[in-house]
Design a protein around this motif. Structure first.
Motif, PDB file in Angstrom:
ATOM      1  N   ILE A  37       0.865  -1.172   0.000  1.00 40.51           N
ATOM      2  CA  ILE A  37       0.000   0.000   0.000  1.00 40.51           C
ATOM      3  C   ILE A  37       0.904   1.225   0.000  1.00 40.51           C
ATOM      4  O   ILE A  37       1.786   1.357   0.853  1.00 40.51           O
ATOM      5  N   VAL A  38       0.710   2.109  -0.969  1.00 43.60           N
ATOM      6  CA  VAL A  38       1.451   3.365  -1.039  1.00 43.60           C
ATOM      7  C   VAL A  38       0.475   4.491  -0.713  1.00 43.60           C
ATOM      8  O   VAL A  38      -0.548   4.654  -1.396  1.00 43.60           O
ATOM      9  N   CYS A  39       0.768   5.267   0.342  1.00 43.96           N
ATOM     10  CA  CYS A  39      -0.166   6.288   0.803  1.00 43.96           C
ATOM     11  C   CYS A  39       0.583   7.405   1.538  1.00 43.96           C
ATOM     12  O   CYS A  39       1.740   7.228   1.940  1.00 43.96           O
ATOM     13  N   PRO A  40      -0.056   8.563   1.755  1.00 47.03           N
ATOM     14  CA  PRO A  40       0.594   9.667   2.476  1.00 47.03           C
ATOM     15  C   PRO A  40       0.973   9.279   3.900  1.00 47.03           C
ATOM     16  O   PRO A  40       0.227   8.561   4.582  1.00 47.03           O
ATOM     17  N   ILE A  41       2.113   9.766   4.340  1.00 50.33           N
ATOM     18  CA  ILE A  41       2.634   9.397   5.657  1.00 50.33           C
ATOM     19  C   ILE A  41       1.760   9.937   6.789  1.00 50.33           C
ATOM     20  O   ILE A  41       1.751   9.388   7.890  1.00 50.33           O
ATOM     21  N   ASP A  42       1.010  11.013   6.533  1.00 47.52           N
ATOM     22  CA  ASP A  42       0.159  11.596   7.574  1.00 47.52           C
ATOM     23  C   ASP A  42      -1.288  11.114   7.495  1.00 47.52           C
ATOM     24  O   ASP A  42      -2.181  11.676   8.120  1.00 47.52           O
ATOM     25  N   SER A  43      -1.520  10.041   6.757  1.00 44.37           N
ATOM     26  CA  SER A  43      -2.894   9.559   6.565  1.00 44.37           C
ATOM     27  C   SER A  43      -3.303   8.548   7.622  1.00 44.37           C
ATOM     28  O   SER A  43      -2.468   7.857   8.219  1.00 44.37           O
ATOM     29  N   GLU A  44      -4.620   8.457   7.827  1.00 40.65           N
ATOM     30  CA  GLU A  44      -5.170   7.446   8.725  1.00 40.65           C
ATOM     31  C   GLU A  44      -4.912   6.054   8.164  1.00 40.65           C
ATOM     32  O   GLU A  44      -4.692   5.097   8.915  1.00 40.65           O
ATOM     33  N   LEU A  45      -4.918   5.936   6.851  1.00 44.77           N
ATOM     34  CA  LEU A  45      -4.636   4.646   6.214  1.00 44.77           C
ATOM     35  C   LEU A  45      -3.237   4.162   6.577  1.00 44.77           C
ATOM     36  O   LEU A  45      -3.043   2.974   6.879  1.00 44.77           O
ATOM     37  N   TYR A  46      -2.264   5.060   6.542  1.00 45.81           N
ATOM     38  CA  TYR A  46      -0.894   4.673   6.910  1.00 45.81           C
ATOM     39  C   TYR A  46      -0.846   4.189   8.359  1.00 45.81           C
ATOM     40  O   TYR A  46      -0.213   3.169   8.657  1.00 45.81           O
ATOM     41  N   ARG A  47      -1.528   4.911   9.240  1.00 46.93           N
ATOM     42  CA  ARG A  47      -1.534   4.520  10.649  1.00 46.93           C
ATOM     43  C   ARG A  47      -2.139   3.133  10.844  1.00 46.93           C
ATOM     44  O   ARG A  47      -1.558   2.272  11.526  1.00 46.93           O
ATOM     45  N   ILE A  48      -3.284   2.901  10.215  1.00 43.63           N
ATOM     46  CA  ILE A  48      -3.981   1.625  10.409  1.00 43.63           C
ATOM     47  C   ILE A  48      -3.217   0.483   9.743  1.00 43.63           C
ATOM     48  O   ILE A  48      -3.057  -0.594  10.328  1.00 43.63           O
ATOM     49  N   ALA A  49      -2.717   0.705   8.525  1.00 43.04           N
ATOM     50  CA  ALA A  49      -1.967  -0.337   7.828  1.00 43.04           C
ATOM     51  C   ALA A  49      -0.695  -0.700   8.593  1.00 43.04           C
ATOM     52  O   ALA A  49      -0.309  -1.875   8.663  1.00 43.04           O
ATOM     53  N   THR A  50      -0.066   0.298   9.178  1.00 44.58           N
ATOM     54  CA  THR A  50       1.140   0.045   9.974  1.00 44.58           C
ATOM     55  C   THR A  50       0.807  -0.759  11.224  1.00 44.58           C
ATOM     56  O   THR A  50       1.519  -1.712  11.579  1.00 44.58           O
ATOM     57  N   GLU A  51      -0.283  -0.387  11.889  1.00 40.00           N
ATOM     58  CA  GLU A  51      -0.715  -1.128  13.081  1.00 40.00           C
ATOM     59  C   GLU A  51      -1.004  -2.587  12.748  1.00 40.00           C
ATOM     60  O   GLU A  51      -0.755  -3.486  13.557  1.00 40.00           O
ATOM     61  N   LYS A  52      -1.519  -2.833  11.554  1.00 38.19           N
ATOM     62  CA  LYS A  52      -1.847  -4.186  11.135  1.00 38.19           C
ATOM     63  C   LYS A  52      -0.637  -4.922  10.534  1.00 38.19           C
ATOM     64  O   LYS A  52      -0.770  -6.048  10.060  1.00 38.19           O
ATOM     65  N   GLU A  53       0.527  -4.261  10.578  1.00 36.98           N
ATOM     66  CA  GLU A  53       1.783  -4.837  10.089  1.00 36.98           C
ATOM     67  C   GLU A  53       1.702  -5.224   8.613  1.00 36.98           C
ATOM     68  O   GLU A  53       2.247  -6.238   8.175  1.00 36.98           O
ATOM     69  N   MET A  54       1.009  -4.384   7.846  1.00 34.44           N
ATOM     70  CA  MET A  54       0.965  -4.558   6.395  1.00 34.44           C
ATOM     71  C   MET A  54       2.206  -3.912   5.774  1.00 34.44           C
ATOM     72  O   MET A  54       2.870  -3.080   6.393  1.00 34.44           O
ATOM     73  N   GLN A  55       2.492  -4.296   4.548  1.00 36.10           N
ATOM     74  CA  GLN A  55       3.587  -3.660   3.821  1.00 36.10           C
ATOM     75  C   GLN A  55       3.074  -2.339   3.256  1.00 36.10           C
ATOM     76  O   GLN A  55       2.376  -2.313   2.236  1.00 36.10           O
ATOM     77  N   VAL A  56       3.411  -1.270   3.941  1.00 33.99           N
ATOM     78  CA  VAL A  56       2.919   0.052   3.554  1.00 33.99           C
ATOM     79  C   VAL A  56       4.120   0.961   3.302  1.00 33.99           C
ATOM     80  O   VAL A  56       5.079   0.977   4.075  1.00 33.99           O
ATOM     81  N   ILE A  57       4.070   1.685   2.198  1.00 30.20           N
ATOM     82  CA  ILE A  57       5.155   2.572   1.801  1.00 30.20           C
ATOM     83  C   ILE A  57       4.629   4.008   1.839  1.00 30.20           C
ATOM     84  O   ILE A  57       3.789   4.386   1.015  1.00 30.20           O
ATOM     85  N   PRO A  58       5.089   4.813   2.791  1.00 27.72           N
ATOM     86  CA  PRO A  58       4.573   6.177   2.919  1.00 27.72           C
ATOM     87  C   PRO A  58       5.296   7.151   2.004  1.00 27.72           C
ATOM     88  O   PRO A  58       6.419   6.907   1.563  1.00 27.72           O
ATOM     89  N   PHE A  59       4.623   8.245   1.696  1.00 26.59           N
ATOM     90  CA  PHE A  59       5.282   9.342   0.997  1.00 26.59           C
ATOM     91  C   PHE A  59       4.689  10.655   1.489  1.00 26.59           C
ATOM     92  O   PHE A  59       3.578  10.685   2.030  1.00 26.59           O
ATOM     93  N   GLU A  60       5.440  11.719   1.344  1.00 20.30           N
ATOM     94  CA  GLU A  60       4.969  13.037   1.753  1.00 20.30           C
ATOM     95  C   GLU A  60       4.269  13.691   0.568  1.00 20.30           C
ATOM     96  O   GLU A  60       4.909  14.102  -0.396  1.00 20.30           O
TER      97      GLU A  60
END
Length: 368
Positions: A37-60
């Protein structure tokens, strides 16, 4: 197959939840070799995906026209050896097309579209929807397809795959008195609720007008619950004050415990006047809460009128009030609708069902 789901949205609504559900389902069903999942680093999606230990790639996120990030995204897709880029927001759509067009990214693009909104408003918007790198546009309902036909020349690229919900997340199917206790509501009062962002197309004005009719008729004791936040929240609160309904309507604000509070409702009242489908209606099915909803947009693809719920005329509080009163006074009808609704959900809108349909669209046919 190697999948990148890409969004530039930093909000949290049904579409962002859908990204999480699809990731989980693709993994559980073994549909993908790898995914990100590629999403903004300040997004709720990034927070939730990270909590679920998904492979998430943030960007500004800075701009949908950021050529520097379009170039970075091309490198990312190459590094991950992506098979498909699955795009989930308009700004991500622009960035992916720029990456493809200017920097030569070769990965096929598939767009997921959930809004009933025309996109033929300017040359660039029309161009990016018709861009040759966009191999498919997967819409959440037929009304979404119809809104795109004005801009998209090749209608064969348009397809429909409905909304999705997680029945494991919504396992509670009986009230425990949680909301009655929290808001000090007498146990003999029914709870009629709605969960929606306070934005124009959710039509909270009709919702409040419906409550006004029901309160005057006084055919049953009830409190009316509005869950959510949004730009129009204060406007609706002011409208409730003007109507003299403050003792009837409770505003809870944004809640993270929707799976716990939704089953507390005796009825879900949904007045949205331009809804692509209404994921919260599927959640109501899961919780076996009876539904009265507007016959608008793609709602009729989710609610089978008279079989899984009742549909009312858009913007017509008298019709909504009539349908609510009918349901609240007919327990047998409530039981039949909720039983049918739950089975309809199992047959058509679970994570495994929708993930299989998505997989077929994304991977099983060559994306030429």
């Amino acid at each position: 197959m190697r999948l990148i789901q890409f969004t530039a949205s930093n909000g949290w609504r049904g579409h962002e939840q859908k990204i999480i559900y699809l990731y989980e389902a693709f993994k559980a069903e073994g549909h993908v070799e790898d995914q990100w999942i590629v999403c903004p680093i300040d997004s709720e999606l990034y927070r939730i995906a990270t909590e679920k230990e998904m492979q998430v790639i943030p960007f500004e996120y800075k701009s949908e026209y950021s050529l520097s990030y379009a170039k970075t995204f091309k490198k990312l897709a190459k590094e991950k050896r992506a098979t498909v880029i699955f795009i989930h927001s308009s700004k991500a759509h622009t960035l992916a097309v720029l990456s493809h067009f200017i920097y030569g990214m070769k990965v096929p693009l598939v767009l997921c579209r959930t809004l009933i909104k025309r996109v033929d408003t300017n040359f660039f918007r029309k161009w990016k929807y018709n861009y040759k790198g966009i191999k498919k546009i997967i819409c959440v309902s037929q009304p979404v397809v119809e809104s795109l036909k004005f801009a998209v020349k090749d209608h064969s690229r348009l397809s429909v795959i409905g909304s999705v919900t997680d029945i494991n997340k919504f396992q509670k199917q009986a009230p425990t008195g949680l909301l009655h206790k929290e808001f000090n509501i007498s146990e003999d009062y029914k709870l009629i609720g709605n969960i929606a962002e306070f934005t124009g197309f959710k039509d909270h004005y009709t919702w409040v007008d419906t409550v006004e009719i029901l309160a005057k008729e006084n055919a049953f004791k009830a409190k009316y619950i509005l869950v959510g936040k949004g730009s129009m929240e204060q406007d609706i609160k002011n409208y409730v004050d003007e109507k003299g309904l403050t003792e009837h309507i409770i505003f809870t604000g944004f809640r993270r415990d929707v799976p716990e509070i939704l089953p507390e409702f005796d009825l879900f009242l949904f007045t949205s006047n331009n809804e692509p489908t209404g994921g919260v209606l599927l959640e109501s099915y899961a919780c076996k809460v009876s539904i009265v909803a507007a016959d608008a947009g793609g709602i009729s693809e989710v609610i089978v009128d008279g079989e899984t719920g009742l549909l009312a005329k858009v913007g017509n509080p008298k019709d909504f009030a009539s349908k609510v009163t009918l349901l609240m006074n007919d327990k047998a009808l409530q039981d039949r609708l909720t039983t049918n609704g739950y089975q309809y959900l199992l047959d058509n809108f679970t994570k495994s069902v929708i993930a299989k349909k998505m997989f077929d669209e994304l991977f099983k046919h060559e994306l030429r």
